[in-house]
Design an enzyme around this catalytic site. Structure first.
Site, PDB file in Angstrom:
ATOM      1  N   GLN A 202       0.810  -1.171   0.041  1.00  0.00           N
ATOM      2  CA  GLN A 202      -0.125  -0.061   0.076  1.00  0.00           C
ATOM      3  C   GLN A 202       0.905   1.131  -0.096  1.00  0.00           C
ATOM      4  O   GLN A 202       0.684   2.179  -0.668  1.00  0.00           O
ATOM      5  CB  GLN A 202      -0.821  -0.087   1.056  1.00  0.00           C
ATOM      6  CG  GLN A 202      -1.858  -1.276   1.037  1.00  0.00           C
ATOM      7  CD  GLN A 202      -2.735  -1.142  -0.145  1.00  0.00           C
ATOM      8  OE1 GLN A 202      -3.451  -0.391  -0.402  1.00  0.00           O
ATOM      9  NE2 GLN A 202      -2.338  -2.281  -0.874  1.00  0.00           N
TER      10      GLN A 202
ATOM     11  N   HIS B  55       1.694   3.125  -3.205  1.00  0.00           N
ATOM     12  CA  HIS B  55       0.446   3.691  -3.985  1.00  0.00           C
ATOM     13  C   HIS B  55       0.882   5.226  -3.929  1.00  0.00           C
ATOM     14  O   HIS B  55       0.719   5.615  -5.149  1.00  0.00           O
ATOM     15  CB  HIS B  55      -0.801   3.357  -3.225  1.00  0.00           C
ATOM     16  CG  HIS B  55      -1.705   2.107  -3.988  1.00  0.00           C
ATOM     17  ND1 HIS B  55      -1.835   2.057  -5.217  1.00  0.00           N
ATOM     18  CD2 HIS B  55      -1.834   1.254  -3.356  1.00  0.00           C
ATOM     19  CE1 HIS B  55      -2.554   1.014  -5.383  1.00  0.00           C
ATOM     20  NE2 HIS B  55      -2.593   0.350  -3.990  1.00  0.00           N
TER      21      HIS B  55
ATOM     22  N   GLU C 285      -9.044   1.395   5.786  1.00  0.00           N
ATOM     23  CA  GLU C 285      -9.410   1.065   4.386  1.00  0.00           C
ATOM     24  C   GLU C 285      -9.208  -0.620   4.308  1.00  0.00           C
ATOM     25  O   GLU C 285     -10.314  -1.319   4.063  1.00  0.00           O
ATOM     26  CB  GLU C 285      -8.709   1.654   3.490  1.00  0.00           C
ATOM     27  CG  GLU C 285      -9.146   1.307   2.159  1.00  0.00           C
ATOM     28  CD  GLU C 285      -8.552   1.887   0.961  1.00  0.00           C
ATOM     29  OE1 GLU C 285      -8.620   2.083  -0.165  1.00  0.00           O
ATOM     30  OE2 GLU C 285      -7.260   2.342   1.356  1.00  0.00           O
ATOM     31  N   HIS C 286      -8.202  -1.066   4.666  1.00  0.00           N
ATOM     32  CA  HIS C 286      -7.887  -2.605   4.466  1.00  0.00           C
ATOM     33  C   HIS C 286      -7.311  -2.816   6.013  1.00  0.00           C
ATOM     34  O   HIS C 286      -6.545  -2.379   6.500  1.00  0.00           O
ATOM     35  CB  HIS C 286      -6.812  -2.550   3.349  1.00  0.00           C
ATOM     36  CG  HIS C 286      -6.941  -2.300   2.037  1.00  0.00           C
ATOM     37  ND1 HIS C 286      -6.489  -1.035   1.605  1.00  0.00           N
ATOM     38  CD2 HIS C 286      -7.572  -2.727   0.963  1.00  0.00           C
ATOM     39  CE1 HIS C 286      -6.748  -0.907   0.315  1.00  0.00           C
ATOM     40  NE2 HIS C 286      -7.761  -1.726  -0.006  1.00  0.00           N
TER      41      HIS C 286
ATOM     42  N   ASP D 252      -7.523  -6.745  -4.188  1.00  0.00           N
ATOM     43  CA  ASP D 252      -7.276  -5.593  -5.216  1.00  0.00           C
ATOM     44  C   ASP D 252      -7.945  -6.143  -6.598  1.00  0.00           C
ATOM     45  O   ASP D 252      -8.504  -5.412  -7.226  1.00  0.00           O
ATOM     46  CB  ASP D 252      -5.840  -5.106  -5.095  1.00  0.00           C
ATOM     47  CG  ASP D 252      -5.737  -4.039  -4.049  1.00  0.00           C
ATOM     48  OD1 ASP D 252      -6.571  -3.509  -3.711  1.00  0.00           O
ATOM     49  OD2 ASP D 252      -4.564  -3.572  -4.160  1.00  0.00           O
TER      50      ASP D 252
ATOM     51  N   HIS E 204     -52.848  19.255   5.178  1.00  0.00           N
ATOM     52  CA  HIS E 204     -52.614  17.928   4.935  1.00  0.00           C
ATOM     53  C   HIS E 204     -53.959  17.012   5.727  1.00  0.00           C
ATOM     54  O   HIS E 204     -54.176  16.149   5.296  1.00  0.00           O
ATOM     55  CB  HIS E 204     -51.466  17.633   6.148  1.00  0.00           C
ATOM     56  CG  HIS E 204     -50.069  17.890   5.304  1.00  0.00           C
ATOM     57  ND1 HIS E 204     -49.598  18.931   4.646  1.00  0.00           N
ATOM     58  CD2 HIS E 204     -49.003  16.965   4.973  1.00  0.00           C
ATOM     59  CE1 HIS E 204     -48.441  18.703   4.168  1.00  0.00           C
ATOM     60  NE2 HIS E 204     -47.962  17.488   4.216  1.00  0.00           N
TER      61      HIS E 204
END
Length: 422
Positions: free
Chosen positions: A252, A255, A320-321, A354, A413
């Site tokens: 990761q 990235h 996230e992961h 992934d 109403h």
């Protein structure tokens, strides 16, 4: 080297949150307005300015798709097909159908599920190609039943999209592919141009300008999320392999310089070994400059006294992961409250998700896993409530409804109910 440290009360987790500078926001607004006013002309100009490609047509041709198939070897094409099948199979289990039920009084209530008419998928370009992003965004939309799916992606200076991206899009069934990226592509999807008809929803990751553009157009169209840099947290004990944990953290870190890689462990020995492994593996990593910056600025190794403390830290992170590499790892899943995707055991390395396993890799970042989850079929469907009251139900409850309306001061109403009284 990352220096392992003990978890302390009030532990502050560093995150890379980028809302963009005022200058970036102004640039994005200007681009969106330019596309609104000048359509394709603006797209051509921005594509030449930002991507170095001088185009005469934005749409990908069948000849370009055929060329992409010729560029990739058969084995790679088959891998993409198999991955697409896995993703489709997983997402098919998410699909919900319209449902109705009838009460004893004869009234009918329910929910109608309807796919969106159209969706736009943004696929990043630049230094890398992301056919996996194509599959992860397109397959749930197709499973939902979206009739029109549009892909946009920035071309290279040669005016073409990467072969892998085109093959993945074709395998996924995309019929409209356009060579345009950045904030201008988001604007085109949101508002339409001569070549690109507007869509109802925009999904897919991108750089800060893409993220800001998605935020800007939200409300005129729907979006999936504002994704931040990638994150991984590894929850491990003494049974984990330092080599494997370090490799997963770097998967990761490579990235983005702002990506986050964190190890939470109950083993001081593993913590020290992982720190050494990261340094050793960085030496031969092709994207070592990016990964090293990520590790130095946003990497961390925390040593917990107990597994309970370690799990609590993971829930504070809401990553996230999340990888769980411990003895009896499956038993810990029940204690995890906040994580975008959970990878269990040593053979469930994050890249398995992934690319190939099937669950979606478009996941919440920056702690938003506290209240959101992965991209899914639901994101491409809308729900309509169904209400069909019977006369018996109306007679039984009409006066109550009118009274409720008057409590809120809404006389019309109440009268709408009473107008139906026999």
């Amino acid at each position: 080297m990352i220096k392992p440290e003990r978890i302390t009360a009030g532990l502050s987790i560093k995150r890379s949150v980028d809302a963009g500078t005022e200058d970036q926001q102004q640039i994005v607004r200007a681009i969106i307005n330019e596309v609104k006013e000048n359509g394709d002309r603006a797209l051509f100009a921005y594509t030449e300015k930002f991507d170095g490609a001088k185009l005469t047509s934005l749409k990908v041709t069948q000849e370009e798709i055929n060329e992409a198939y010729e560029t990739l070897d058969d084995e790679m094409i088959n891998i993409i097909r198999e991955a697409a099948d896995n993703i489709a199979s997983f997402h098919a289990k998410q699909k919900r159908e319209t449902w109705l039920y009838t009460n004893a009084d004869g009234s009918i209530l329910g929910q109608k599920m309807t796919p969106l008419d159209s969706a736009g998928v943004y696929v990043p370009g630049g230094t890398a190609a992301y056919p996996s992003s194509v599959l992860m965004n397109v397959m749930p939309a197709r499973t939902a039943g979206v009739e029109r799916i549009v892909m946009v992606s920035p071309p290279g200076p040669n005016g073409k999209l990467p072969a892998g991206v085109l093959v993945a899009a074709d395998i996924a069934g995309v019929k409209e592919m356009y060579k345009v990226g950045g904030a201008q592509a988001v604007a085109a999807l949101a508002y339409g141009t001569e070549s690109i008809k507007a869509v109802d929803k925009i999904t897919g990751p991108g750089n800060i300008f893409v993220a800001l553009a998605k935020r800007e157009v939200f409300g005129d169209v729907d979006i999936d999320m504002i994704a931040g840099p990638s994150e991984i947290a590894v929850l491990a004990d003494e049974t984990a392999s330092a080599k494997e944990v370090a490799a997963d953290m770097l998967s990761q870190a490579e990235h983005d310089k702002r990506a986050s890689a964190v190890l939470v462990t109950t083993s001081q020995e593993l913590a020290q070994a992982v720190a050494r492994e990261i340094d050793e593996q960085l030496v031969s990593l092709p994207r070592s400059e990016i990964a090293r910056a990520s590790i130095e600025d946003y990497g961390a190794i925390y040593v917990a006294e107990t597994m309970t403390e370690a799990v609590q830290t993971i829930n504070e992170l809401a990553p996230e992961h999340l990888e769980i590499i411990t003895d009896a790892a499956l038993n810990l899943v029940k204690d995890i409250k906040h994580a975008g995707a959970i990878f269990i055991g040593r053979y469930s390395s994050e890249p398995v998700g992934d690319y190939f396993a099937g669950p979606n890799h478009v996941l919440p970042t920056n702690g938003t896993a506290r209240f959101s989850g992965p991209l899914s079929v639901d994101d491409f469907m809308k729900k309509s409530s169904i209400i069909m009251y019977s006369k018996q139900a109306f007679d039984q409850h009409g006066a109550k409804i009118a009274a409720f309306a008057r409590l809120e001061g809404l006389e019309a109403h109440a009268r709408a109910i009473e107008a139906r009284n026999d």
